[in-house]
Enzyme design. Structure first.
Site, mmCIF file in Angstrom:
data_model
loop_
_atom_site.group_PDB
_atom_site.id
_atom_site.type_symbol
_atom_site.label_atom_id
_atom_site.label_comp_id
_atom_site.label_asym_id
_atom_site.label_seq_id
_atom_site.Cartn_x
_atom_site.Cartn_y
_atom_site.Cartn_z
ATOM 1 N N SER A 89 0.872 -1.211 0.089
ATOM 2 C CA SER A 89 0.076 0.142 0.122
ATOM 3 C C SER A 89 0.913 1.287 -0.110
ATOM 4 C CB SER A 89 -1.059 -0.003 1.131
ATOM 5 O OG SER A 89 -1.772 -1.148 1.155
ATOM 6 N N PHE A 127 -2.032 10.756 -1.204
ATOM 7 C CA PHE A 127 -3.208 11.111 -2.386
ATOM 8 C C PHE A 127 -4.565 11.409 -1.636
ATOM 9 C CE2 PHE A 127 -6.046 9.874 -5.974
ATOM 10 C CZ PHE A 127 -5.012 10.138 -7.018
ATOM 11 N N ARG A 242 -4.503 0.302 -9.103
ATOM 12 C CA ARG A 242 -5.316 -0.968 -8.894
ATOM 13 C C ARG A 242 -4.654 -2.037 -9.841
ATOM 14 N NH1 ARG A 242 -11.019 1.995 -10.990
ATOM 15 N NH2 ARG A 242 -11.759 2.567 -9.067
ATOM 16 N N ARG A 267 1.691 -31.818 10.384
ATOM 17 C CA ARG A 267 0.722 -32.163 11.451
ATOM 18 C C ARG A 267 0.034 -33.435 11.091
ATOM 19 N NH1 ARG A 267 -2.121 -31.846 15.896
ATOM 20 N NH2 ARG A 267 -4.306 -30.745 15.843
ATOM 21 N N GLN A 278 -8.159 -36.779 1.751
ATOM 22 C CA GLN A 278 -8.692 -36.121 0.545
ATOM 23 C C GLN A 278 -9.233 -34.754 0.712
ATOM 24 O OE1 GLN A 278 -11.278 -39.286 -0.685
ATOM 25 N NE2 GLN A 278 -9.596 -40.656 -1.173
ATOM 26 N N LEU A 337 -5.154 -24.791 8.531
ATOM 27 C CA LEU A 337 -4.304 -24.639 9.918
ATOM 28 C C LEU A 337 -5.009 -24.735 11.237
ATOM 29 C CD1 LEU A 337 -2.364 -21.240 8.810
ATOM 30 C CD2 LEU A 337 -1.272 -23.358 9.253
ATOM 31 N N GLU A 363 -9.436 1.265 -3.578
ATOM 32 C CA GLU A 363 -9.422 1.255 -5.017
ATOM 33 C C GLU A 363 -10.492 0.696 -5.925
ATOM 34 O OE1 GLU A 363 -7.403 3.290 -5.909
ATOM 35 O OE2 GLU A 363 -5.630 3.342 -4.595
ATOM 36 N N THR A 365 -14.752 -1.092 -4.790
ATOM 37 C CA THR A 365 -15.205 -2.279 -4.132
ATOM 38 C C THR A 365 -15.424 -3.393 -5.358
ATOM 39 O OG1 THR A 365 -17.425 -1.399 -4.303
ATOM 40 C CG2 THR A 365 -16.384 -0.919 -2.300
#
Length: 384
Positions: A89, A127, A242, A267, A278, A337, A363, A365
């Site tokens: 940003s 800006f 953008r 894990r 799967q 996770l 920038e 929606t």
């Protein structure tokens, strides 16, 4: 990094150099400290000049043979956002909005004064487009300017402004005789004030966001951007930002994917690795498809921009689609996770909060970009 379609072969040596320079910066300078800044709600301002020194905010990457391409710029944004959306940003505003506005609409004297300082990080820009009641309808801005002896008087408020609070210069948009025009406002100008709201948000916590106040702020005539002629000028600046977002979010998605893959590989549940289930592999297949689609769209859009053939509606499509896919990847990684997903030892929850909470909105929606695309294909506008 995931490269399922061998996209690496499409990059030039200069583009790879730009990416690798940004990657090394993120690995060594950003990742070791970004969690602390996110927790504390602070932006790592000490890294700005280092970004400038490495050519990451508009300068030239050391060792490059030519100018930085749009594809190369996109790869830098990707790596910065792999660190955190706050880093991308900052760069998007510094070079994609502020420097870009001065480059597109400023005179030679303004370019000589500001562009080198912004590229080096010696000066920080913001800006000022969004009014408090503007948002997705920037044409409804209430900030006004009027000509006075020696310059222009600006009056209004700008909200949700990245880098506000420590910017040295602001590109501010206001109505002059009913037409939206751009002005370069230096931080020490009488009647100009900026306030940070860093600690008051749950997304982009490491990004400095704030408010600009213009109360009978007088700027000299030489600070007027002569090439600005209506809202179209302001929106033209958004195209590069953008595009940078559509590339940057690939890095956030990659970070989430890599964290989930590493976790699933060690894990164990019910006597086997999580990665061997799967349902887990279905999730990874969807993440691979999303990231690959994002990479291909960003690459092609960068090529179109380099050929000066990119249309704003194509940028809208890429911004909307890539951000949505990045959010999907982050949410899927969070599911893999489990409880570890909300622990900041992993980057996933930080990226998800950034992406879903802010990057999907600023920038333009998703809804606004859908309407831009819909207007293009149907010929009917739903705007005013």
């Amino acid at each position: 990094m995931l490269d399922f379609y061998d996209i690496e072969r499409q990059f030039t040596d200069d583009e790879k150099l730009a990416r690798d320079t940004a990657r090394e910066f993120v690995d060594n300078e950003v990742l070791p400290i970004i969690n602390d800044h996110f927790r504390d709600g602070t932006f790592p301002r000490h890294l700005i000049k280092e970004m400038g020194r490495r050519g990451l905010i508009g300068g030239k990457i050391a060792g490059m043979k030519g100018e930085l391409s749009n594809v190369g710029y996109g790869l830098i944004m990707q790596e910065l956002e792999r660190g955190d959306s706050a880093m991308r940003s900052f760069a998007s505003v510094q070079c994609g909005l502020v420097a870009n506005a001065i480059s597109l609409f400023g005179n030679e004297e303004q370019k000589q004064m500001w562009l080198p300082a912004l590229a080096s990080g010696e000066k920080v820009g913001c800006f000022g487009l969004t009014d408090p009641r503007g948002g997705s309808d920037p044409a409804a801005m209430s900030a006004v300017a009027k000509e006075v002896p020696g310059g222009y008087e600006l009056k209004g408020i700008k909200q949700w402004i990245t880098n506000a609070g420590f910017a040295d210069v602001a590109v501010v948009w206001a109505r002059l005789d009913g037409i939206v025009r751009g002005f370069v406002v230096e931080a020490d100008t009488d009647g100009f004030d900026q306030k940070s709201v860093l600690g008051e948000k749950y997304s982009l916590r490491a990004s400095q966001t704030g408010i600009l106040y213009l109360d009978r702020c007088i700027v000299p005539k030489e600070n007027f951007l002569p090439g600005t002629k209506g809202m179209g000028s302001a929106l033209k600046c958004l195209n590069k930002a953008r595009y940078g977002i559509s590339c940057g979010v690939i890095g956030a998605a990659q970070a989430c994917y890599e964290a989930a893959l590493k976790h699933a590989s060690f894990r164990e549940l019910f006597g086997k690795k999580l990665a061997a289930f799967q349902l887990t592999q279905d999730k990874f297949a969807r993440m691979v498809a999303d990231i690959t689609s994002m990479q291909l769209m960003a690459l092609r859009l960068g090529q179109l921009r380099d050929a000066k053939k990119a249309k704003p509606v194509q940028i809208s499509l890429a911004k909307k689609e890539n951000v949505e896919k990045a959010c999907n990847v982050a949410l899927t990684a969070l599911g893999i996770l489990g409880a570890h997903g909300i622990y900041d030892g992993y980057p996933v929850i930080r990226h998800l909060m950034n992406l879903q909470g802010a990057v999907s909105t600023y920038e333009g929606t998703p809804e606004i970009h859908k309407l831009i695309i819909g207007q293009e294909v149907t010929g009917y506008s739903t705007f005013r």
